[in-house]
Enzyme design. Structure first.
Site, PDB file in Angstrom:
ATOM      1  CB  SER A 169      -0.768  -0.096   1.264  1.00 37.03           C
ATOM      2  OG  SER A 169      -1.612   1.108   1.240  1.00 37.03           O
ATOM      3  CE  LYS A 172      -4.609  -0.234   0.438  1.00 33.71           C
ATOM      4  NZ  LYS A 172      -5.456  -0.643   1.588  1.00 33.71           N
ATOM      5  CE  LYS A 225      -4.382   4.119   1.986  1.00 34.56           C
ATOM      6  NZ  LYS A 225      -5.584   3.545   2.524  1.00 34.56           N
ATOM      7  CG  ASP A 283      -8.035   2.274   0.385  1.00 36.70           C
ATOM      8  OD1 ASP A 283      -9.269   2.809   0.446  1.00 36.70           O
ATOM      9  OD2 ASP A 283      -7.174   2.204   1.286  1.00 36.70           O
ATOM     10  CD  GLU A 291      -9.427  -0.787   0.848  1.00 35.34           C
ATOM     11  OE1 GLU A 291      -9.458  -1.399   2.049  1.00 35.34           O
ATOM     12  OE2 GLU A 291      -8.293  -1.044   0.118  1.00 35.34           O
ATOM     13  CG  ASP A 329     -11.246  -0.777   4.626  1.00 36.67           C
ATOM     14  OD1 ASP A 329     -11.429  -1.192   5.852  1.00 36.67           O
ATOM     15  OD2 ASP A 329     -10.135  -0.117   4.487  1.00 36.67           O
ATOM     16  CE  LYS A 346      -7.766  -1.967   6.378  1.00 34.08           C
ATOM     17  NZ  LYS A 346      -7.663  -0.479   6.293  1.00 34.08           N
ATOM     18  N   GLY A 370      -4.238  -3.857   6.076  1.00 34.14           N
ATOM     19  CA  GLY A 370      -3.325  -3.332   6.947  1.00 34.14           C
ATOM     20  C   GLY A 370      -3.849  -2.166   7.726  1.00 34.14           C
TER      21      GLY A 370
END
Length: 371
Positions: A138, A164, A166, A191, A216, A241, A265, A293
């Site tokens: 990530s 991944k 952001k 994400d 996500e 999520d 998670k 995570g």
């Protein structure tokens, strides 16, 4: 036979990450959290890790609320019980609403303690089957696209199997197009951390062109209805999520068609027991899961490895190696990644030893609570 607990020890730690981690929520480099140590009369010690941040930007929980809930409510509930199996911890905590991250920290310590008493790896105690797990990485928001591309190239060279990224408004379609152009065959996901609304449907339709493996949590953190509307409009799988706190949430999201992938998670859903139930339900309904995570240190990372050994964790998770985040971790050996793979430990419990010197170095508070 009940686990003969004698005490819990709360180690409050402060650790500095190698690099700042930026999302649509904000930027963090110093992380404060608790390592929970459960001790029994036979000398076994189990460890859990809290994942709430100091600021309530992911959920309403914080480091301070974790301490309050554990001290004043959760450990008193443990005192009232004769716990034989960690699943009973989850049931004991059900009478208290919310505070899933605090619950998961205590329950995680009890799972580790239980597995060590049984002489089996935590992964096996949970029903895990895999000996290795695939790992993705990530990457937080970067100052420039050039910086981002360099980071991606470095992580791919290390063998990570999924990237991944952001995103947030203004840093989304253009950024992802540049990444896809540079890495046409790399498994990439985005994400959003709840940064968008249904008014952005046209933006998400543009993302359909980029062959992302998933998007996500694009919409509100507490929503499953609008996510279902969005999923009907786009081809890219939506992964939930922040909307998922329990098996009940999973059931309703699947029923509504709110997503095609689920992020599990452990801290967010209240512990390993609920994570197993969510895994099993998603497997029955053909929904792949992966382990997200929370910038964990070694104990939390070890728990993530154990849960990822279950069969329906078919997508690479965010459980990168210790050196991705920390100059020094609190476990030995540290978690290492080889060609995008982590070997699931075979030693009893979490499979890693606590580095007592590192624990002492990073500890800013120690609380001993007798049972």
């Amino acid at each position: 036979m009940a686990i003969p607990l004698t005490k819990f020890i709360l180690h409050r730690l402060r650790m500095r990450m190698i690099d700042p981690f930026a999302t649509s929520f904000g930027t963090m480099q110093d992380k404060e959290f608790f390592v929970i140590e459960a001790v029994d009369e036979d000398g076994f010690r189990g460890y859990g890790e809290s994942v709430a941040f100091s600021i309530p930007w992911y959920t309403e929980e914080t480091v301070k609320t974790t301490k309050h809930i554990i001290e004043d409510f959760l450990i008193p509930l443990i005192r009232e019980q004769k716990i034989e199996h960690p699943d009973e911890v989850f049931l004991a905590f059900e009478r208290l609403r919310g505070n899933n991250m605090a619950k998961a920290a205590i329950e995680g310590a009890m799972w580790d303690l239980y597995a060590k008493r049984q002489g089996i790896p935590l992964a096996k105690a949970l029903g895990g089957e895999k000996e290795t797990i695939d790992v993705g990485i990530s990457i937080g928001l970067q100052p420039t696209v050039s910086d981002l591309l360099k980071k991606i190239e470095g992580f791919l060279d290390e063998g990570y199997k999924r990237i991944k990224l952001k995103i947030k408004p203004g840093h989304d379609v253009g950024l992802l197009r540049e990444v896809r152009k540079a890495f046409p065959d790399t498994p990439i996901m985005a994400d959003a951390n709840s940064a968008y609304t249904l008014e952005d449907i046209s933006l998400f339709k543009q993302l359909d062109e980029l062959d992302l493996i998933m998007i996500e949590q694009p919409l509100q953190h507490n929503d499953i209805i609008d996510h279902a509307k969005l999923q009907r409009e786009i081809n890219t799988p939506i992964c939930l999520d922040e909307s998922i706190y329990s098996l009940y949430d999973v059931q309703k999201a699947i029923e509504l068609g709110s997503c095609k992938v689920m992020n599990v998670k452990v801290g967010r859903v209240g512990g390993l027991s609920e994570s197993v139930r969510i895994h099993d339900y998603c497997k029955e309904h053909g929904i792949p899961v992966w382990c997200g995570g929370m910038l964990e240190a070694g104990v939390g990372r070890a728990h993530n490895i154990a849960i990822s050994s279950l069969s329906n964790f078919v997508l690479p998770g965010d459980t990168a190696g210790s050196s991705r985040y920390w100059e020094k971790d609190i476990i030995k050996p540290e978690v290492t990644v080889e060609n995008g793979v982590i070997h699931v430990p075979s030693a009893p419990g979490i499979g890693y030893e606590i580095d007592e010197s590192a624990l002492e170095e990073f500890r800013i508070e120690k609380i001993i609570i007798p049972i």
